[in-house]
Write an enzyme that holds these catalytic residues in place. Structure first.
Site, PDB file in Angstrom:
ATOM      1  NE  ARG A  52       1.277  -4.118  14.123  1.00 30.41           N
ATOM      2  CZ  ARG A  52       2.297  -4.147  13.259  1.00 30.41           C
ATOM      3  NH1 ARG A  52       2.306  -4.925  12.193  1.00 30.41           N
ATOM      4  NH2 ARG A  52       3.337  -3.366  13.458  1.00 30.41           N
ATOM      5  N   GLY A  53       0.392  -0.872  12.228  1.00 26.81           N
ATOM      6  CA  GLY A  53       1.592  -0.243  11.671  1.00 26.81           C
ATOM      7  C   GLY A  53       1.135   1.073  11.052  1.00 26.81           C
ATOM      8  CB  ALA A  54       2.236   4.570  11.591  1.00 30.18           C
ATOM      9  NE  ARG A  94      -3.748   1.566  17.184  1.00 34.03           N
ATOM     10  CZ  ARG A  94      -2.666   0.797  16.968  1.00 34.03           C
ATOM     11  NH1 ARG A  94      -2.626   0.011  15.914  1.00 34.03           N
ATOM     12  NH2 ARG A  94      -1.644   0.803  17.798  1.00 34.03           N
ATOM     13  CG  ASP A 236       2.918   4.315  15.435  1.00 36.26           C
ATOM     14  OD1 ASP A 236       3.873   3.519  15.435  1.00 36.26           O
ATOM     15  OD2 ASP A 236       1.749   3.988  15.169  1.00 36.26           O
TER      16      ASP A 236
HETATM   17  O1  MRU Z   1       0.486  -0.888  17.617  1.00 29.69           O
HETATM   18  P1  MRU Z   1       1.128  -1.167  16.293  1.00 29.69           P
HETATM   19  O2  MRU Z   1       1.390  -2.621  16.076  1.00 29.69           O
HETATM   20  O3  MRU Z   1       0.366  -0.525  15.156  1.00 29.69           O
HETATM   21  O4  MRU Z   1       2.526  -0.422  16.417  1.00 29.69           O
HETATM   22  C1  MRU Z   1       3.373  -0.345  15.323  1.00 29.69           C
HETATM   23  C2  MRU Z   1       4.678   0.280  15.612  1.00 29.69           C
HETATM   24  O5  MRU Z   1       4.942   0.705  16.703  1.00 29.69           O
HETATM   25  C3  MRU Z   1       5.608   0.457  14.483  1.00 29.69           C
HETATM   26  O6  MRU Z   1       6.902   0.568  14.951  1.00 29.69           O
HETATM   27  C4  MRU Z   1       5.188   1.710  13.755  1.00 29.69           C
HETATM   28  O7  MRU Z   1       3.878   1.735  13.324  1.00 29.69           O
HETATM   29  C5  MRU Z   1       6.027   2.267  12.748  1.00 29.69           C
HETATM   30  S1  MRU Z   1       6.735   1.359  11.468  1.00 29.69           S
HETATM   31  C6  MRU Z   1       5.752   0.857  10.345  1.00 29.69           C
END
Ligand code: MRU
Length: 345
Positions: A52-54, A94, A236
């Site tokens: 996870r994380g963009a 996603r 994201d």
């Molecule tokens: O749903 P997630 O855990 O993938 O959400 C992640 C975030 O909201 C982060 O802030 C985002 O991806 C950006 S930083 C790497």
């Protein structure tokens, strides 16, 4: 200092290799590495947030294309047809994280020139390397924003677990710490899946950086009481005018910062910028399973029969954002022209 976590994402071997993902649904209790050798398992891992994380999703999806074309016909049209079908399935996993679409489109462009699994693997590895380099540059540009003795508030998880490198907002924190400044961090727990309480608290405490977790509802009040010097969050997707989609709960922090005059920074690599969307109103917001809200750790907490809204992200309008920290430097408002210039570079 305790041991570093295993790598978030690792490709092992050549075109017949496999992907290793540190399963983030198990953290902090278990450090379990998943071996993924087919695209169906990867899509399931992305949807349940094992990765996870963009930026991390983008890198994993790029490698996922390599897994997905193994059974593709060897003729150009047959190969490209299967590649596009696999890319479409990954893209839908996603919808808010634009890095996912960005990475897939980069691989598709590379395959228009050389439609082979080897060229896909090469492109995926270079996306991976680029994300590592962007995270490093983000840390370098943003570190000076953190003064000695500050209390920083952050939300969700934006560290090594969310990217291929040091992170986004947390890359800035790590860089300032390495430069010798001392501060502490308030991590919003990030309901419903607790990325702040589980992942941000883990990453910071492993580095010896003081961190306390607070309930999401406590964040705006702590800002109002003067207990926070600056807020650093990831994104994201950032629209052409600077509106930024990030984990749900970010917008309320930005509002509180604006009311109290506290700096609110969004931190993201250029792969998160999307000039295809003029404003944040166009950003698709992922709606996740209601059970994530009505249950806690697998136990029902809402009365049977009660449903939920579960938007995973909200959009902070550009006028609430003090600055956008990118790998190319710190942008100050107005953002529109600068974002367009960065993309066309
Ligand atoms: O749903 P997630 O855990 O993938 O959400 C992640 C975030 O909201 C982060 O802030 C985002 O991806 C950006 S930083 C790497």
């Amino acid at each position: 200092m305790t041991a570093r976590l295993p790598e978030t994402i690792r490709w092992v071997g050549g075109v017949d290799g496999h992907l290793e993902l540190l399963d983030q649904t198990q953290l902090p209790q278990r450090e379990q590495v998943l071996c993924i050798d087919n695209v169906g398992d990867l899509i399931a891992a992305i949807v349940r947030l094992s990765v996870r994380g963009a930026p991390a999703i983008g890198v994993a999806a790029a490698y996922g294309l390599v897994l997905g074309v193994r059974s593709a016909p060897s003729d150009r049209e047959g190969f490209l047809e299967q590649l596009r079908a696999v890319a479409a399935a990954l893209r839908a996993a996603r919808p808010t994280a634009v890095n996912l679409a960005w990475a897939l489109d980069r691989c598709l462009r590379a395959c228009e020139v050389t439609p082979t699994a080897a060229s896909l693997l090469y492109e995926s590895a270079s996306i991976h390397a680029d994300e590592v380099a962007m995270a490093r540059a983000i840390g370098m540009h943003g570190a000076a924003l953190i003064p000695d003795g500050a209390t920083i508030m952050t939300h969700c998880n934006t560290g090594r677990l969310a990217t291929a490198g040091d992170g986004t907002a947390l890359a800035v924190v790590f860089a300032a710490w390495r430069e010798g400044r001392r501060f502490d961090v308030l991590a919003g727990e990030t309901r419903p899946l607790l990325q702040g309480a589980r992942l941000t608290a883990l990453e910071l405490s492993r580095e010896g950086i003081p961190v306390r977790v607070c309930a999401d509802g406590a964040g705006p009040g702590l800002i109002q009481r003067g207990e926070v010097d600056l807020v650093l969050v990831g994104a994201d997707r950032i629209a052409g005018n600077g509106d930024a989609a990030n984990k749900v709960g970010t917008y309320s922090l930005a509002l509180a910062c604006a009311a109290r005059g506290v700096p609110f920074y969004v931190v993201a690599p250029t792969s998160t910028l999307d000039v295809g969307m003029a404003t944040g109103e166009e950003i698709p917001i992922e709606e996740r399973d209601a059970l994530e809200v009505t249950e806690l750790l697998g136990e029902r907490i809402a009365p049977e029969g009660v449903g939920a809204r579960n938007p995973a992200f909200d959009v902070t309008p550009h006028h609430l954002i003090t600055g956008i920290v990118t790998d190319a430097g710190v942008l100050s408002p107005p953002y529109s022209g600068q974002i367009a210039a960065l993309i066309s570079r």
